[in-house]
Structure formats: C-alpha cells, structure tokens
Design a protein around this motif. Structure first.
Motif, PDB file in Angstrom:
ATOM      1  N   PHE A   2       0.842  -1.191   0.000  1.00 43.85           N
ATOM      2  CA  PHE A   2       0.000   0.000   0.000  1.00 43.85           C
ATOM      3  C   PHE A   2       0.876   1.240   0.000  1.00 43.85           C
ATOM      4  CE2 PHE A   2      -2.483  -3.287   2.063  1.00 43.85           C
ATOM      5  CZ  PHE A   2      -3.681  -3.193   1.382  1.00 43.85           C
ATOM      6  N   SER A   3       0.309   2.318  -0.503  1.00 43.74           N
ATOM      7  CA  SER A   3       1.007   3.590  -0.499  1.00 43.74           C
ATOM      8  C   SER A   3       0.066   4.657   0.046  1.00 43.74           C
ATOM      9  CB  SER A   3       1.431   3.967  -1.919  1.00 43.74           C
ATOM     10  OG  SER A   3       1.911   5.299  -1.940  1.00 43.74           O
ATOM     11  N   PRO A   4       0.575   5.558   0.872  1.00 42.41           N
ATOM     12  CA  PRO A   4      -0.272   6.630   1.386  1.00 42.41           C
ATOM     13  C   PRO A   4      -0.511   7.743   0.361  1.00 42.41           C
ATOM     14  CG  PRO A   4       1.943   6.898   2.221  1.00 42.41           C
ATOM     15  CD  PRO A   4       1.914   5.594   1.451  1.00 42.41           C
ATOM     16  N   ARG A   5       0.039   7.611  -0.838  1.00 38.55           N
ATOM     17  CA  ARG A   5      -0.130   8.630  -1.874  1.00 38.55           C
ATOM     18  C   ARG A   5      -1.542   8.606  -2.415  1.00 38.55           C
ATOM     19  NH1 ARG A   5       4.642  11.810  -2.147  1.00 38.55           N
ATOM     20  NH2 ARG A   5       6.276  10.436  -1.378  1.00 38.55           N
ATOM     21  N   GLU A  15       9.002   8.329 -12.397  1.00 36.93           N
ATOM     22  CA  GLU A  15      10.143   9.010 -11.787  1.00 36.93           C
ATOM     23  C   GLU A  15       9.721  10.063 -10.758  1.00 36.93           C
ATOM     24  OE1 GLU A  15      10.129   8.451 -15.201  1.00 36.93           O
ATOM     25  OE2 GLU A  15      11.539   6.793 -14.997  1.00 36.93           O
ATOM     26  N   ILE A  16       8.539  10.656 -10.921  1.00 36.20           N
ATOM     27  CA  ILE A  16       8.139  11.704  -9.968  1.00 36.20           C
ATOM     28  C   ILE A  16       6.958  11.316  -9.071  1.00 36.20           C
ATOM     29  CG2 ILE A  16       9.022  13.543 -11.447  1.00 36.20           C
ATOM     30  CD1 ILE A  16       6.081  14.292 -12.017  1.00 36.20           C
ATOM     31  N   PHE A  17       6.284  10.213  -9.353  1.00 38.95           N
ATOM     32  CA  PHE A  17       5.089   9.844  -8.600  1.00 38.95           C
ATOM     33  C   PHE A  17       5.330   9.838  -7.088  1.00 38.95           C
ATOM     34  CE2 PHE A  17       2.022   7.002  -6.682  1.00 38.95           C
ATOM     35  CZ  PHE A  17       0.833   7.401  -7.272  1.00 38.95           C
ATOM     36  N   PHE A  18       6.441   9.270  -6.639  1.00 39.63           N
ATOM     37  CA  PHE A  18       6.729   9.149  -5.209  1.00 39.63           C
ATOM     38  C   PHE A  18       7.624  10.265  -4.668  1.00 39.63           C
ATOM     39  CE2 PHE A  18       5.495   4.810  -6.344  1.00 39.63           C
ATOM     40  CZ  PHE A  18       4.549   4.575  -5.378  1.00 39.63           C
ATOM     41  N   LYS A  19       7.921  11.249  -5.489  1.00 39.14           N
ATOM     42  CA  LYS A  19       8.717  12.388  -5.014  1.00 39.14           C
ATOM     43  C   LYS A  19       7.862  13.274  -4.117  1.00 39.14           C
ATOM     44  CE  LYS A  19      12.374  12.135  -8.021  1.00 39.14           C
ATOM     45  NZ  LYS A  19      13.713  12.040  -7.647  1.00 39.14           N
ATOM     46  N   ARG A  20       8.509  14.226  -3.451  1.00 41.24           N
ATOM     47  CA  ARG A  20       7.795  15.168  -2.578  1.00 41.24           C
ATOM     48  C   ARG A  20       6.753  15.938  -3.393  1.00 41.24           C
ATOM     49  NH1 ARG A  20       9.970  17.768   2.280  1.00 41.24           N
ATOM     50  NH2 ARG A  20      11.804  16.572   1.724  1.00 41.24           N
ATOM     51  N   SER A  21       5.579  16.106  -2.788  1.00 44.31           N
ATOM     52  CA  SER A  21       4.526  16.847  -3.492  1.00 44.31           C
ATOM     53  C   SER A  21       4.882  18.332  -3.554  1.00 44.31           C
ATOM     54  CB  SER A  21       3.174  16.648  -2.800  1.00 44.31           C
ATOM     55  OG  SER A  21       3.207  17.186  -1.502  1.00 44.31           O
ATOM     56  N   ASN A  22       4.278  19.021  -4.494  1.00 43.92           N
ATOM     57  CA  ASN A  22       4.531  20.436  -4.700  1.00 43.92           C
ATOM     58  C   ASN A  22       3.189  21.166  -4.620  1.00 43.92           C
ATOM     59  OD1 ASN A  22       5.016  23.012  -5.778  1.00 43.92           O
ATOM     60  ND2 ASN A  22       6.634  22.243  -7.130  1.00 43.92           N
ATOM     61  N   ALA A  23       2.926  21.849  -3.492  1.00 53.59           N
ATOM     62  CA  ALA A  23       1.633  22.505  -3.273  1.00 53.59           C
ATOM     63  C   ALA A  23       1.370  23.618  -4.287  1.00 53.59           C
ATOM     64  CB  ALA A  23       1.569  23.054  -1.851  1.00 53.59           C
ATOM     65  N   LYS A  24       2.399  24.348  -4.682  1.00 53.83           N
ATOM     66  CA  LYS A  24       2.216  25.463  -5.610  1.00 53.83           C
ATOM     67  C   LYS A  24       2.018  25.000  -7.050  1.00 53.83           C
ATOM     68  CE  LYS A  24       4.665  28.819  -2.793  1.00 53.83           C
ATOM     69  NZ  LYS A  24       5.779  29.747  -2.693  1.00 53.83           N
TER      70      LYS A  24
END
Length: 90
Positions: A2-5, A15-24
C-alpha cells in the motif's frame, strides 16, 4: 503493498510519482500523502478487511483453512483459552 499517496487526477511518470509533493505546482511534484495512513487504526482496519475477504474466498472453495489478522501472540492466547495446546519437541 500500500502507499499513502493519493491519486489527484494528474498524470505523473514513475520518476516523480513518489517524489515530494509540490503545493504550488502539483503537476511538478509527486502525489500528496494521506496522513491517516500513519495511524495504527488504519493498519488494523485493512488487516481485518483482508482477513474477511480471504476467508470468504477460502470458504467458497470449501477449504477448512482460515487466516487471521491477529498477531501470532494474540492467536496463541486465543488458542490457549480454547484449550488448544500443542507441544513441539524440537
């Protein structure tokens, strides 16, 4: 696994799915995490749900096997309460 994403409808490559989210600029970062997954209650809820689903399928297949979401320690306590004592000489 499971993933909390949380999926938010934005297409992302692996490549970016699990990277840090970007609020802006959400499209430039990974998916945001759902912090409710950090609670033990969520884990126990999922384990119980999986037990129910798996046991339903085992029953439909006429199997006598069953799974439990309880820890092995708790399963042992339950077995002892029922008088199910097994001795292993290893």
């Amino acid at each position: 696994m499971f993933s909390p994403r949380e999926l938010d409808g934005i297409e992302r490559n692996k490549e970016i799915f699990f990277k840090r989210s970007n609020a802006k600029s959400p499209e430039r970062g990974g998916c945001k995490k759902n912090t409710s997954w950090n609670n033990i209650e969520k884990l126990l809820e999922i384990r119980k749900l999986w037990e129910d689903i798996q046991n339903k399928y085992l029953e439909n297949e006429k199997s006598n096997e069953r799974v439990s979401c309880e820890t092995l320690e708790k399963q042992r306590e339950i077995a002892l309460e029922k008088g199910m004592i097994f001795w292993l000489n290893l």
